[in-house]
Design a protein around this motif. Structure first.
Motif, PDB file in Angstrom:
ATOM      1  N   ARG A   1      13.872  61.712 -33.852  1.00 17.11           N
ATOM      2  CA  ARG A   1      12.667  62.487 -34.154  1.00 17.11           C
ATOM      3  C   ARG A   1      13.004  63.889 -34.671  1.00 17.11           C
ATOM      4  O   ARG A   1      12.111  64.669 -34.944  1.00 17.11           O
ATOM      5  CB  ARG A   1      11.805  62.614 -32.903  1.00 17.11           C
ATOM      6  CG  ARG A   1      11.229  61.308 -32.396  1.00 17.11           C
ATOM      7  CD  ARG A   1      10.538  61.507 -31.051  1.00 17.11           C
ATOM      8  NE  ARG A   1       9.488  62.524 -31.112  1.00 17.11           N
ATOM      9  CZ  ARG A   1       8.231  62.297 -31.453  1.00 17.11           C
ATOM     10  NH1 ARG A   1       7.869  61.059 -31.775  1.00 17.11           N
ATOM     11  NH2 ARG A   1       7.348  63.259 -31.476  1.00 17.11           N
ATOM     12  N   GLY A   2      14.289  64.191 -34.766  1.00 19.25           N
ATOM     13  CA  GLY A   2      14.694  65.506 -35.232  1.00 19.25           C
ATOM     14  C   GLY A   2      14.738  66.560 -34.145  1.00 19.25           C
ATOM     15  O   GLY A   2      14.872  67.756 -34.445  1.00 19.25           O
ATOM     16  N   MET A   3      14.669  66.138 -32.884  1.00 15.05           N
ATOM     17  CA  MET A   3      14.713  67.083 -31.773  1.00 15.05           C
ATOM     18  C   MET A   3      16.160  67.428 -31.432  1.00 15.05           C
ATOM     19  O   MET A   3      17.038  66.580 -31.483  1.00 15.05           O
ATOM     20  CB  MET A   3      14.014  66.483 -30.547  1.00 15.05           C
ATOM     21  CG  MET A   3      12.545  66.146 -30.765  1.00 15.05           C
ATOM     22  SD  MET A   3      11.847  65.089 -29.443  1.00 15.05           S
ATOM     23  CE  MET A   3      11.862  66.230 -28.052  1.00 15.05           C
ATOM     24  N   LYS A   4      16.399  68.690 -31.086  1.00 13.16           N
ATOM     25  CA  LYS A   4      17.694  69.095 -30.595  1.00 13.16           C
ATOM     26  C   LYS A   4      17.841  68.642 -29.144  1.00 13.16           C
ATOM     27  O   LYS A   4      16.902  68.731 -28.359  1.00 13.16           O
ATOM     28  CB  LYS A   4      17.859  70.613 -30.679  1.00 13.16           C
ATOM     29  CG  LYS A   4      18.221  71.122 -32.063  1.00 13.16           C
ATOM     30  CD  LYS A   4      19.628  70.670 -32.448  1.00 13.16           C
ATOM     31  CE  LYS A   4      20.047  71.195 -33.803  1.00 13.16           C
ATOM     32  NZ  LYS A   4      21.375  70.685 -34.199  1.00 13.16           N
TER      33      LYS A   4
ATOM     34  N   LEU B   1      11.683  75.874 -28.962  1.00 12.26           N
ATOM     35  CA  LEU B   1      10.505  75.669 -28.122  1.00 12.26           C
ATOM     36  C   LEU B   1       9.349  75.128 -28.948  1.00 12.26           C
ATOM     37  O   LEU B   1       9.274  75.393 -30.155  1.00 12.26           O
ATOM     38  CB  LEU B   1      10.095  76.992 -27.462  1.00 12.26           C
ATOM     39  CG  LEU B   1      11.142  77.645 -26.543  1.00 12.26           C
ATOM     40  CD1 LEU B   1      10.615  78.980 -26.024  1.00 12.26           C
ATOM     41  CD2 LEU B   1      11.492  76.721 -25.380  1.00 12.26           C
ATOM     42  N   PRO B   2       8.458  74.375 -28.269  1.00 10.02           N
ATOM     43  CA  PRO B   2       8.520  73.940 -26.870  1.00 10.02           C
ATOM     44  C   PRO B   2       9.506  72.783 -26.704  1.00 10.02           C
ATOM     45  O   PRO B   2       9.890  72.129 -27.676  1.00 10.02           O
ATOM     46  CB  PRO B   2       7.089  73.511 -26.573  1.00 10.02           C
ATOM     47  CG  PRO B   2       6.563  73.033 -27.885  1.00 10.02           C
ATOM     48  CD  PRO B   2       7.213  73.922 -28.921  1.00 10.02           C
ATOM     49  N   PHE B   3       9.888  72.533 -25.451  1.00  5.81           N
ATOM     50  CA  PHE B   3      10.839  71.473 -25.184  1.00  5.81           C
ATOM     51  C   PHE B   3      10.259  70.457 -24.200  1.00  5.81           C
ATOM     52  O   PHE B   3       9.320  70.752 -23.465  1.00  5.81           O
ATOM     53  CB  PHE B   3      12.162  72.046 -24.654  1.00  5.81           C
ATOM     54  CG  PHE B   3      12.103  72.614 -23.257  1.00  5.81           C
ATOM     55  CD1 PHE B   3      12.486  71.860 -22.153  1.00  5.81           C
ATOM     56  CD2 PHE B   3      11.678  73.921 -23.037  1.00  5.81           C
ATOM     57  CE1 PHE B   3      12.446  72.376 -20.861  1.00  5.81           C
ATOM     58  CE2 PHE B   3      11.641  74.463 -21.750  1.00  5.81           C
ATOM     59  CZ  PHE B   3      12.021  73.687 -20.667  1.00  5.81           C
ATOM     60  N   GLN B   4      10.813  69.272 -24.241  1.00  3.92           N
ATOM     61  CA  GLN B   4      10.540  68.271 -23.216  1.00  3.92           C
ATOM     62  C   GLN B   4      11.770  68.134 -22.338  1.00  3.92           C
ATOM     63  O   GLN B   4      12.846  68.651 -22.685  1.00  3.92           O
ATOM     64  CB  GLN B   4      10.161  66.925 -23.835  1.00  3.92           C
ATOM     65  CG  GLN B   4       8.773  66.938 -24.455  1.00  3.92           C
ATOM     66  CD  GLN B   4       8.268  65.558 -24.816  1.00  3.92           C
ATOM     67  OE1 GLN B   4       8.169  65.219 -25.980  1.00  3.92           O
ATOM     68  NE2 GLN B   4       7.927  64.755 -23.810  1.00  3.92           N
ATOM     69  N   ILE B   5      11.623  67.448 -21.220  1.00  6.31           N
ATOM     70  CA  ILE B   5      12.737  67.376 -20.276  1.00  6.31           C
ATOM     71  C   ILE B   5      12.897  65.965 -19.735  1.00  6.31           C
ATOM     72  O   ILE B   5      11.921  65.239 -19.523  1.00  6.31           O
ATOM     73  CB  ILE B   5      12.530  68.380 -19.114  1.00  6.31           C
ATOM     74  CG1 ILE B   5      13.833  68.559 -18.319  1.00  6.31           C
ATOM     75  CG2 ILE B   5      11.383  67.955 -18.202  1.00  6.31           C
ATOM     76  CD1 ILE B   5      13.841  69.780 -17.434  1.00  6.31           C
ATOM     77  N   GLU B   6      14.165  65.589 -19.560  1.00  3.61           N
ATOM     78  CA  GLU B   6      14.533  64.342 -18.886  1.00  3.61           C
ATOM     79  C   GLU B   6      15.466  64.710 -17.745  1.00  3.61           C
ATOM     80  O   GLU B   6      16.450  65.418 -17.952  1.00  3.61           O
ATOM     81  CB  GLU B   6      15.245  63.385 -19.846  1.00  3.61           C
ATOM     82  CG  GLU B   6      15.695  62.089 -19.174  1.00  3.61           C
ATOM     83  CD  GLU B   6      16.632  61.264 -20.050  1.00  3.61           C
ATOM     84  OE1 GLU B   6      16.921  60.114 -19.659  1.00  3.61           O
ATOM     85  OE2 GLU B   6      17.089  61.763 -21.091  1.00  3.61           O
TER      86      GLU B   6
ATOM     87  N   ARG C   1      10.179  70.333 -29.906  1.00  2.00           N
ATOM     88  CA  ARG C   1      11.289  70.549 -30.845  1.00  2.00           C
ATOM     89  C   ARG C   1      12.643  70.229 -30.229  1.00  2.00           C
ATOM     90  O   ARG C   1      13.645  70.187 -30.934  1.00  2.00           O
ATOM     91  CB  ARG C   1      11.262  71.992 -31.345  1.00  2.00           C
ATOM     92  CG  ARG C   1       9.994  72.364 -32.104  1.00  2.00           C
ATOM     93  CD  ARG C   1      10.007  73.838 -32.469  1.00  2.00           C
ATOM     94  NE  ARG C   1      11.171  74.180 -33.278  1.00  2.00           N
ATOM     95  CZ  ARG C   1      11.664  75.415 -33.385  1.00  2.00           C
ATOM     96  NH1 ARG C   1      11.121  76.414 -32.693  1.00  2.00           N
ATOM     97  NH2 ARG C   1      12.720  75.653 -34.149  1.00  2.00           N
ATOM     98  N   SER C   2      12.685  70.031 -28.913  1.00  5.67           N
ATOM     99  CA  SER C   2      13.976  69.773 -28.269  1.00  5.67           C
ATOM    100  C   SER C   2      13.763  68.984 -26.984  1.00  5.67           C
ATOM    101  O   SER C   2      12.655  68.922 -26.443  1.00  5.67           O
ATOM    102  CB  SER C   2      14.705  71.087 -27.970  1.00  5.67           C
ATOM    103  OG  SER C   2      13.918  71.928 -27.152  1.00  5.67           O
ATOM    104  N   LEU C   3      14.866  68.374 -26.522  1.00  9.13           N
ATOM    105  CA  LEU C   3      14.871  67.642 -25.262  1.00  9.13           C
ATOM    106  C   LEU C   3      15.981  68.221 -24.393  1.00  9.13           C
ATOM    107  O   LEU C   3      17.147  68.270 -24.807  1.00  9.13           O
ATOM    108  CB  LEU C   3      15.127  66.150 -25.499  1.00  9.13           C
ATOM    109  CG  LEU C   3      15.281  65.286 -24.233  1.00  9.13           C
ATOM    110  CD1 LEU C   3      13.947  65.167 -23.495  1.00  9.13           C
ATOM    111  CD2 LEU C   3      15.835  63.899 -24.580  1.00  9.13           C
ATOM    112  N   LEU C   4      15.630  68.653 -23.194  1.00 13.70           N
ATOM    113  CA  LEU C   4      16.606  69.141 -22.229  1.00 13.70           C
ATOM    114  C   LEU C   4      16.882  68.025 -21.228  1.00 13.70           C
ATOM    115  O   LEU C   4      15.966  67.546 -20.558  1.00 13.70           O
ATOM    116  CB  LEU C   4      16.077  70.385 -21.518  1.00 13.70           C
ATOM    117  CG  LEU C   4      16.955  70.954 -20.387  1.00 13.70           C
ATOM    118  CD1 LEU C   4      18.329  71.361 -20.913  1.00 13.70           C
ATOM    119  CD2 LEU C   4      16.257  72.128 -19.710  1.00 13.70           C
TER     120      LEU C   4
END
Length: 404
Positions: free
Chosen positions: A352-355, A203-208, A331-334
């Motif tokens: 970008r190093g995001m999970k 966290l925090p995450f972004q979303i597509e 830190r991540s993309l869902l």
């Protein structure tokens, strides 16, 4: 056939307000416009779908539609109407096949009661049709493209009376064609997880989001458009590049009154749909600070905006790789219910190093049977949760102690 064409009669006050607030007011895009575009070509890279066998195979079928909708306030109860219609259908076939195609178009015009106006131009009430046969298509000449020997082209344009497509709209399918074909991505070995609990460590995450969230709201899946516009044989997962197997123009020209309900089906479903528990969970996660940035969406239904969330729309035909507003602290993309489109978004997130987490059941029920539909571009190091959006996002909110 008369225009404006009535899509939904007897619109009540809440739906009238929805139109005013969500469609009439111009936001990031004109949401009163529905648009779709497909390019189907034969190439060695897509031989399993297109039937390419050698350099003599260069069949091509381009389909582009653009409709404009509005709210007709003239009757006692408002009506949702289609104000403008534009359909562009262009094919390149070997001459014997093209002769069959041209005969089909001519017969459909006759069966449909169209009246010739001048050479290649027809009208039927408030509909207009132009048919243009060419050995060398001007767009191929412009792009320096060569068709195999013995090929020719036919363009059919159907519009509502008074509508003139812009030059940008006329060029768009050809610009997309020149951008190169879409090649399937390679599926690696993502880590399968039972739920989204591991996302709590990123966290925090972004979303597509893709159409999975929309399907839960009762909106038809995108393959329904493939059926309406006859662009893919779903049973065999192959392109329709045979005029004998392409009934679209025949149906549209011979019986437009019967075809128009199909063409307006998707927009009507989007307009009537309501946000789901998945959207409520996304809003709660945003307010709690766990979900950051706008919702990166491939969906044209606008449901995330109606749920009170910011949208960033990436389903743009004029941008092969649309810009995406990544947030520095994310830190991540869902990725929810998005199988193949806009894979560059996920690639950029990894850079970008995001999970990257995928939330997708990898299939759907159709006529009581589960049809597998694997996520195409999941990579090593990604995570995959095979669940529906509403259930998994609601559970994630509970895991993070976020009240809904």
């Amino acid at each position: 056939m008369k225009f404006p064409y009535v899509v939904l009669d007897q619109i009540d006050a809440p739906l009238s307000e929805r139109w005013r607030s969500s469609y009439q007011e111009l936001r990031d895009r004109p949401r009163y416009v529905e648009e779709g575009l497909w390019r189907r070509t034969q190439d060695p890279a897509n031989a399993d779908q297109s039937g390419w066998r050698g350099p003599e195979d260069g069949r091509r079928r381009l389909m582009h539609y653009r409709y404009s909708y509005g709210l007709d306030q003239s009757p006692a109860a408002p009506r949702l109407v289609m104000n403008d219609l534009y359909v562009y259908h262009s094919v390149a076939y070997p001459r014997p096949e093209l002769a069959d195609h041209r005969e089909t178009v001519a017969k459909a015009l006759a069966d449909g009661g169209w009246n010739p106006v001048s050479d290649g131009k027809w009208h039927r009430d408030d509909l207009r049709c132009t048919v243009l046969h060419q050995d060398l298509h001007p767009q191929d000449i412009r792009a320096g493209r060569r068709l195999p020997d013995g090929y020719a082209t036919t363009d059919v344009v159907v519009t509502s009376a008074g509508y003139a497509p812009s030059l940008a709209d006329q060029d768009m399918p050809w610009d997309v064609l020149s951008g190169g074909m879409r090649v399937k991505d390679r599926r690696d070995d993502p880590t399968v997880i039972a739920d989204l609990a591991p996302l709590a460590d990123c966290l925090p995450f972004q979303i597509e989001i893709g159409c999975g969230v929309s399907v839960e709201a009762g909106i038809p899946p995108l393959h329904r458009l493939h059926e309406i516009y006859e662009v893919t044989d779903r049973e065999h997962s192959t392109f329709i590049l045979d005029p004998a197997l392409d009934p679209f123009l025949r149906n549209l020209l011979s019986e437009p009154e019967r075809k128009l309900p199909d063409l307006t089906e998707m927009f009507a479903a989007c307009f009537l749909a309501e946000p789901t528990p998945a959207h409520a969970a996304l809003r709660a996660l945003t307010e709690a600070g766990h979900l950051v940035g706008p919702v990166i969406t491939n969906n044209f239904d606008g449901l995330t905006a109606r749920a009170g969330l910011r949208e960033h729309y990436v389903r743009r035909y004029d941008q092969q790789v649309p810009w995406v507003p990544f947030v520095p602290e994310a830190r991540s993309l869902l990725v929810v219910g998005n199988h193949a489109d806009r894979r560059k978004v996920q690639a950029r997130a990894r850079e970008r190093g995001m999970k990257v987490f995928f939330l997708d059941p990898e299939g759907f029920l159709e006529n009581g049977r589960f049809r597998p539909y694997p996520v195409e571009g999941a990579k090593d190091g990604d995570f995959l949760c095979r669940a529906g959006a509403a259930a998994a996002l609601t559970q994630l909110a509970g895991t993070l102690g976020v009240a809904l």
